[in-house]
Enzyme design. Structure first.
Site, PDB file in Angstrom:
ATOM      1  N   ARG A 103       0.824  -1.217   0.000  1.00  0.00           N
ATOM      2  CA  ARG A 103       0.000   0.000   0.000  1.00  0.00           C
ATOM      3  C   ARG A 103       0.852   1.257   0.000  1.00  0.00           C
ATOM      4  O   ARG A 103       0.513   2.242  -0.685  1.00  0.00           O
ATOM      5  CB  ARG A 103      -0.949  -0.019   1.199  1.00  0.00           C
ATOM      6  CG  ARG A 103      -1.860   1.208   1.320  1.00  0.00           C
ATOM      7  CD  ARG A 103      -2.503   1.630   0.009  1.00  0.00           C
ATOM      8  NE  ARG A 103      -3.169   0.555  -0.693  1.00  0.00           N
ATOM      9  CZ  ARG A 103      -3.555   0.627  -1.957  1.00  0.00           C
ATOM     10  NH1 ARG A 103      -3.303   1.719  -2.670  1.00  0.00           N
ATOM     11  NH2 ARG A 103      -4.159  -0.391  -2.548  1.00  0.00           N
ATOM     12  N   LYS A 138       2.323  24.539  -1.704  1.00  0.00           N
ATOM     13  CA  LYS A 138       0.971  24.018  -1.492  1.00  0.00           C
ATOM     14  C   LYS A 138       0.998  22.503  -1.654  1.00  0.00           C
ATOM     15  O   LYS A 138       0.476  21.938  -2.616  1.00  0.00           O
ATOM     16  CB  LYS A 138      -0.006  24.669  -2.464  1.00  0.00           C
ATOM     17  CG  LYS A 138      -0.150  26.169  -2.238  1.00  0.00           C
ATOM     18  CD  LYS A 138      -1.062  26.812  -3.266  1.00  0.00           C
ATOM     19  CE  LYS A 138      -1.162  28.316  -3.053  1.00  0.00           C
ATOM     20  NZ  LYS A 138      -2.005  28.984  -4.060  1.00  0.00           N
ATOM     21  N   LYS A 170       5.575  37.832   0.624  1.00  0.00           N
ATOM     22  CA  LYS A 170       4.234  37.775   0.051  1.00  0.00           C
ATOM     23  C   LYS A 170       3.430  39.005   0.485  1.00  0.00           C
ATOM     24  O   LYS A 170       3.922  39.873   1.198  1.00  0.00           O
ATOM     25  CB  LYS A 170       3.550  36.488   0.500  1.00  0.00           C
ATOM     26  CG  LYS A 170       4.320  35.219   0.152  1.00  0.00           C
ATOM     27  CD  LYS A 170       4.058  34.754  -1.253  1.00  0.00           C
ATOM     28  CE  LYS A 170       2.695  34.104  -1.359  1.00  0.00           C
ATOM     29  NZ  LYS A 170       2.412  33.611  -2.724  1.00  0.00           N
ATOM     30  N   GLU A 203       6.738  39.699  -3.807  1.00  0.00           N
ATOM     31  CA  GLU A 203       5.455  39.599  -4.514  1.00  0.00           C
ATOM     32  C   GLU A 203       4.887  41.003  -4.730  1.00  0.00           C
ATOM     33  O   GLU A 203       4.872  41.828  -3.814  1.00  0.00           O
ATOM     34  CB  GLU A 203       4.463  38.766  -3.697  1.00  0.00           C
ATOM     35  CG  GLU A 203       3.093  38.645  -4.350  1.00  0.00           C
ATOM     36  CD  GLU A 203       2.120  37.833  -3.515  1.00  0.00           C
ATOM     37  OE1 GLU A 203       2.215  36.593  -3.561  1.00  0.00           O
ATOM     38  OE2 GLU A 203       1.285  38.430  -2.809  1.00  0.00           O
ATOM     39  N   ASP A 225       1.639  38.885  -9.065  1.00  0.00           N
ATOM     40  CA  ASP A 225       0.547  38.082  -8.516  1.00  0.00           C
ATOM     41  C   ASP A 225      -0.809  38.483  -9.075  1.00  0.00           C
ATOM     42  O   ASP A 225      -1.198  39.656  -9.022  1.00  0.00           O
ATOM     43  CB  ASP A 225       0.529  38.220  -6.983  1.00  0.00           C
ATOM     44  CG  ASP A 225      -0.475  37.288  -6.340  1.00  0.00           C
ATOM     45  OD1 ASP A 225      -0.450  36.085  -6.660  1.00  0.00           O
ATOM     46  OD2 ASP A 225      -1.283  37.755  -5.518  1.00  0.00           O
TER      47      ASP A 225
END
Length: 286
Positions: A103, A138, A170, A203, A225
């Protein structure tokens, strides 16, 4: 493909041992109860889908971690184009060990192959431009090593691995610091004070912020962005090659070619790792 710094033997072993501890606990009681300890068998990993294969090298490490006496024959390599019916590997040895590893091998290879397949597809849409495809942070907690590795196998480029190997300022950093210039200057002062050498990316959300970043200087890349293609073209003209430019934010299969055509150097897509379909495959006794 080069070997990234995060793919160390120690990191691979740590990941595999943690994953096995989660799955096996105090024993694989299904295999221990049903299969004689001295039974020996073999199985092959059957592809039941189409795409780009990823994770066979990791599978070899998993089988070895479970039982060093398992013999693994890789029939296909990471990065291979696969179709239904292909056999990626054959494993032979103690039947209990094969079942215990099954698995984890499949979970890793199915998801990694889905990521590699998606990466390869989006990369193909950049043909004829200089843009390169980047991943993001992410990722699935505790599975980042495998997901970043899969992006590389699919032909993409890893962005920073974590918070420790690059400074990316950011929107929230900029807002908390008081502005683009303030954030950049504070970061440069921090690096000087601590003796660290890390690249700085800022950013920007508007052409005005791009201009502020240019005036501040001392950076390594500018992120654009959530800008429309027309804005991206203006930003490319404004920066005029002084810094690499990265387009980011909501870029999809339908829009990525148009974004690449604006002249940006990089395009980051979080969906490479957070929104993919795993490839179907199974480990079958034969």
């Amino acid at each position: 493909m080069y070997t990234p710094s995060y793919l160390t033997p120690e990191a691979l072993s740590s990941f595999i041992r943690t994953a096995l501890a989660e799955d096996v606990g105090d024993g694989d009681h299904s295999a221990l109860s049903a299969i004689p300890a001295d039974a020996r068998n073999r199985a092959h990993l059957l592809i039941k889908d189409e795409g780009v294969l990823a994770g066979v090298e990791l599978a070899r490490h998993i089988f070895r971690e479970v039982d060093a006496d398992l013999a693994v024959e890789l029939r296909l390599q990471d990065g291979a184009r696969v179709k239904h019916g292909d056999v990626a590997l054959v494993v032979e040895g103690r039947a209990q060990s094969i079942l215990t590893a099954e698995r984890l091998v499949l979970n890793c290879m199915q998801r990694m192959s889905g990521i590699a397949t998606r990466t390869a597809h989006l990369t193909s849409l950049l043909a004829g431009t200089k843009a390169r495809l980047l991943d993001t942070r992410k990722t699935t907690p505790n599975f980042r090593l495998c997901e970043k590795w899969a992006v590389l196998i699919g032909g993409g480029i890893n962005h920073r691995y974590g918070l420790f190997d690059m400074i990316i300022l950011k929107d929230n950093h900029v807002d908390y610091a008081g502005g683009v210039r303030e954030a950049i200057e504070a970061s440069r002062a921090y690096l000087a004070r601590t003796g660290r050498q890390l690249p700085i990316e800022i950013e920007t959300r508007s052409l005005a912020e791009v201009q502020q970043a240019l005036e501040a200087g001392g950076i390594d890349r500018i992120m654009l962005d959530n800008m429309a293609p027309a804005q991206l073209r203006e930003a490319v003209a404004l920066v005029a090659g002084r810094y690499p430019l990265e387009a980011s934010g909501g870029i999809t299969e339908e829009t990525i070619a148009e974004v690449a055509a604006t002249g940006v150097d990089y395009i980051s897509v979080g969906a490479l790792t957070h929104s993919i379909r795993s490839l179907d495959m199974s480990l079958k006794a034969f």
